[in-house]
Enzyme design. Structure first.
Site, mmCIF file in Angstrom:
data_model
loop_
_atom_site.group_PDB
_atom_site.id
_atom_site.type_symbol
_atom_site.label_atom_id
_atom_site.label_comp_id
_atom_site.label_asym_id
_atom_site.label_seq_id
_atom_site.Cartn_x
_atom_site.Cartn_y
_atom_site.Cartn_z
ATOM 1 N N TYR A 96 -3.610 0.434 2.829
ATOM 2 C CA TYR A 96 -3.450 -0.478 1.676
ATOM 3 C C TYR A 96 -3.883 -1.904 2.041
ATOM 4 O O TYR A 96 -4.590 -2.574 1.271
ATOM 5 C CB TYR A 96 -1.984 -0.443 1.254
ATOM 6 C CG TYR A 96 -1.633 -1.170 -0.020
ATOM 7 C CD1 TYR A 96 -1.687 -0.537 -1.251
ATOM 8 C CD2 TYR A 96 -1.219 -2.502 0.019
ATOM 9 C CE1 TYR A 96 -1.329 -1.211 -2.412
ATOM 10 C CE2 TYR A 96 -0.860 -3.176 -1.136
ATOM 11 C CZ TYR A 96 -0.915 -2.515 -2.352
ATOM 12 O OH TYR A 96 -0.558 -3.197 -3.500
ATOM 13 N N LYS B 194 -6.896 -3.857 0.201
ATOM 14 C CA LYS B 194 -6.616 -5.102 -0.525
ATOM 15 C C LYS B 194 -7.347 -6.274 0.116
ATOM 16 O O LYS B 194 -7.860 -7.162 -0.575
ATOM 17 C CB LYS B 194 -5.106 -5.355 -0.577
ATOM 18 C CG LYS B 194 -4.348 -4.367 -1.456
ATOM 19 C CD LYS B 194 -4.738 -4.509 -2.932
ATOM 20 C CE LYS B 194 -3.881 -3.677 -3.868
ATOM 21 N NZ LYS B 194 -4.232 -3.840 -5.285
HETATM 22 N N1 CAA Z 1 7.759 -4.767 12.114
HETATM 23 C C1 CAA Z 1 8.049 -4.169 13.295
HETATM 24 N N2 CAA Z 1 8.714 -3.021 13.372
HETATM 25 C C2 CAA Z 1 9.093 -2.438 12.226
HETATM 26 C C3 CAA Z 1 8.818 -3.007 10.973
HETATM 27 C C4 CAA Z 1 8.117 -4.221 10.945
HETATM 28 N N3 CAA Z 1 7.829 -4.840 9.799
HETATM 29 N N4 CAA Z 1 9.312 -2.191 10.022
HETATM 30 C C5 CAA Z 1 9.878 -1.148 10.663
HETATM 31 N N5 CAA Z 1 9.744 -1.299 11.995
HETATM 32 C C6 CAA Z 1 10.244 -0.409 13.024
HETATM 33 C C7 CAA Z 1 11.668 -0.013 12.730
HETATM 34 O O1 CAA Z 1 12.557 -1.004 13.205
HETATM 35 C C8 CAA Z 1 11.794 1.284 13.474
HETATM 36 O O2 CAA Z 1 11.976 1.051 14.853
HETATM 37 P P1 CAA Z 1 13.210 1.699 15.638
HETATM 38 O O3 CAA Z 1 13.104 3.175 15.408
HETATM 39 O O4 CAA Z 1 12.994 1.268 17.044
HETATM 40 O O5 CAA Z 1 14.415 1.088 14.997
HETATM 41 C C9 CAA Z 1 10.417 1.905 13.345
HETATM 42 O O6 CAA Z 1 9.530 0.817 13.033
HETATM 43 C C10 CAA Z 1 10.358 2.940 12.260
HETATM 44 O O7 CAA Z 1 10.751 2.314 11.014
HETATM 45 P P2 CAA Z 1 11.117 3.174 9.738
HETATM 46 O O8 CAA Z 1 12.418 3.899 9.970
HETATM 47 O O9 CAA Z 1 11.019 2.365 8.493
HETATM 48 O O10 CAA Z 1 9.936 4.259 9.833
HETATM 49 P P3 CAA Z 1 9.535 5.363 8.844
HETATM 50 O O11 CAA Z 1 8.478 6.157 9.536
HETATM 51 O O12 CAA Z 1 10.710 6.044 8.248
HETATM 52 O O13 CAA Z 1 8.877 4.527 7.618
HETATM 53 C C11 CAA Z 1 7.352 3.113 6.533
HETATM 54 C C12 CAA Z 1 7.777 3.725 7.867
HETATM 55 C C13 CAA Z 1 6.984 4.253 5.551
HETATM 56 C C14 CAA Z 1 6.146 2.265 6.784
HETATM 57 C C15 CAA Z 1 8.525 2.290 5.957
HETATM 58 O O14 CAA Z 1 8.923 1.340 6.915
HETATM 59 C C16 CAA Z 1 8.133 1.581 4.695
HETATM 60 O O15 CAA Z 1 8.080 2.174 3.614
HETATM 61 N N6 CAA Z 1 7.879 0.267 4.780
HETATM 62 C C17 CAA Z 1 7.521 -0.565 3.620
HETATM 63 C C18 CAA Z 1 6.083 -0.743 3.538
HETATM 64 C C19 CAA Z 1 5.820 -1.697 2.393
HETATM 65 O O16 CAA Z 1 6.239 -2.837 2.397
HETATM 66 N N7 CAA Z 1 5.109 -1.226 1.389
HETATM 67 C C20 CAA Z 1 4.834 -2.059 0.263
HETATM 68 C C21 CAA Z 1 4.725 -1.191 -0.949
HETATM 69 S S1 CAA Z 1 4.618 -2.173 -2.430
HETATM 70 C C22 CAA Z 1 3.123 -2.817 -2.358
HETATM 71 O O17 CAA Z 1 2.320 -2.515 -1.540
HETATM 72 C C23 CAA Z 1 2.823 -3.816 -3.444
HETATM 73 C C24 CAA Z 1 2.273 -5.049 -2.885
HETATM 74 O O18 CAA Z 1 1.065 -5.270 -2.963
HETATM 75 C C25 CAA Z 1 3.174 -6.043 -2.303
#
Ligand code: CAA
Length: 240
Positions: free
Chosen positions: A147, A151
């Site tokens: 994404y 973008k």
């Molecule tokens: N920076 C560093 N580490 C991070 C982090 C970040 N921002 N986010 C998560 N982590 C780490 C977590 O702490 C975790 O580490 P530990 O296991 O050591 O605690 C590890 O990464 C795994 O994190 P998750 O449990 O979240 O992992 P997952 O595999 O279940 O999910 C993901 C991963 C699908 C990416 C989930 O974190 C997610 O959905 N994130 C949001 C992504 C996002 O912001 N999308 C925007 C959608 S809306 C949009 O896109 C519109 C727009 O234009 C703004």
């Protein structure tokens, strides 16, 4: 006669708000959508704005649909490239298909829509192309290499096409929304979203209408001197 505006992904979320805002400005508006027939029907019933079903990521389908729409309502003078999808996941888990779907739809869709409409705008010496980018294309986002790349690509596409359109009276701009209260953002896990909202200085998600007003400005006659620019509407989450 009123200019005709098409908003891709226009039946819900930011796209719907853009349709309504442009209609209120006096444009003749049509929306496109890809999948959700039920939401599209409700949208047309409630707004009176027609919705055409095609995949903006499919080049031939987009050319054919735009030709049909122009035949139905008139030449397309304003294009709002809003259609976008997410397939979030860290690189290690992301499949090629998840990469490709997002690139085809979010970035390929902009190319396909421009190919379908730019020559007509050039002939008529007036046009507006407004691409919906993202804060995550500007700053990156964990779990979104697909994404963020698409973008970010939109922002480069915008600046390049703006240079080509300027001599023909066509402006090409982008809006980079932050996190807006839509179905797409609602799909982000609650614990993740809470952390994101905590970093927004304004302290809340944005409203779709707050993006739509930006589009209305860029589409207006008074927007004629604004081209190749990116308007960030993100509650202060990313400033540079
Ligand atoms: N920076 C560093 N580490 C991070 C982090 C970040 N921002 N986010 C998560 N982590 C780490 C977590 O702490 C975790 O580490 P530990 O296991 O050591 O605690 C590890 O990464 C795994 O994190 P998750 O449990 O979240 O992992 P997952 O595999 O279940 O999910 C993901 C991963 C699908 C990416 C989930 O974190 C997610 O959905 N994130 C949001 C992504 C996002 O912001 N999308 C925007 C959608 S809306 C949009 O896109 C519109 C727009 O234009 C703004």
């Amino acid at each position: 006669m009123a200019h005709v505006a098409i908003v891709t992904g226009g039946t819900r979320g930011i796209g719907r708000a853009v349709c309504e805002s442009l209609r209120d400005d006096g444009f003749t508006v049509v929306a496109s959508y890809a999948g959700n027939d039920e939401k599209a029907r409700a949208f047309t019933d409630e707004t009176g704005i027609p919705a055409y079903k095609f995949d903006v990521g499919d080049h031939e389908a987009t050319l054919a649909a735009c030709e049909k729409i122009a035949g139905d309502v008139g030449p397309l003078d304003v294009v709002v490239n809003n259609a976008g999808i997410t397939r979030d996941g860290t690189l290690l888990r992301m499949s090629y298909e998840e990469w490709d779907d997002v690139m085809r739809t979010n970035l390929g869709g902009c190319f396909n829509m421009a190919k379908a409409t730019f020559a007509g705008m050039k002939d008529r010496k007036w046009g507006r192309i407004i691409n919906i980018g993202s804060i995550n294309g500007q700053a990156g986002q964990y779990g979104q290499v697909n994404y963020a790349a698409a973008k970010s690509g939109i922002h480069g596409f915008t600046k390049a096409l703006a240079q080509e359109g300027a001599r023909y009276g066509i402006t090409v701009n982008a809006i980079a929304p932050g996190y807006i209260d839509t179905d797409m953002v609602a799909a982000v896990p609650e614990n993740v979203l809470e952390k994101i909202v905590a970093k927004i200085p304004v302290g809340r998600l944005g409203r779709a209408s707050e993006i739509a007003r930006g589009v209305s400005f860029l589409a207006s006659e008074e927007g004629a001197f604004v081209t190749g620019s990116t308007l960030s509407i993100n509650g202060g989450q990313h400033m540079y």
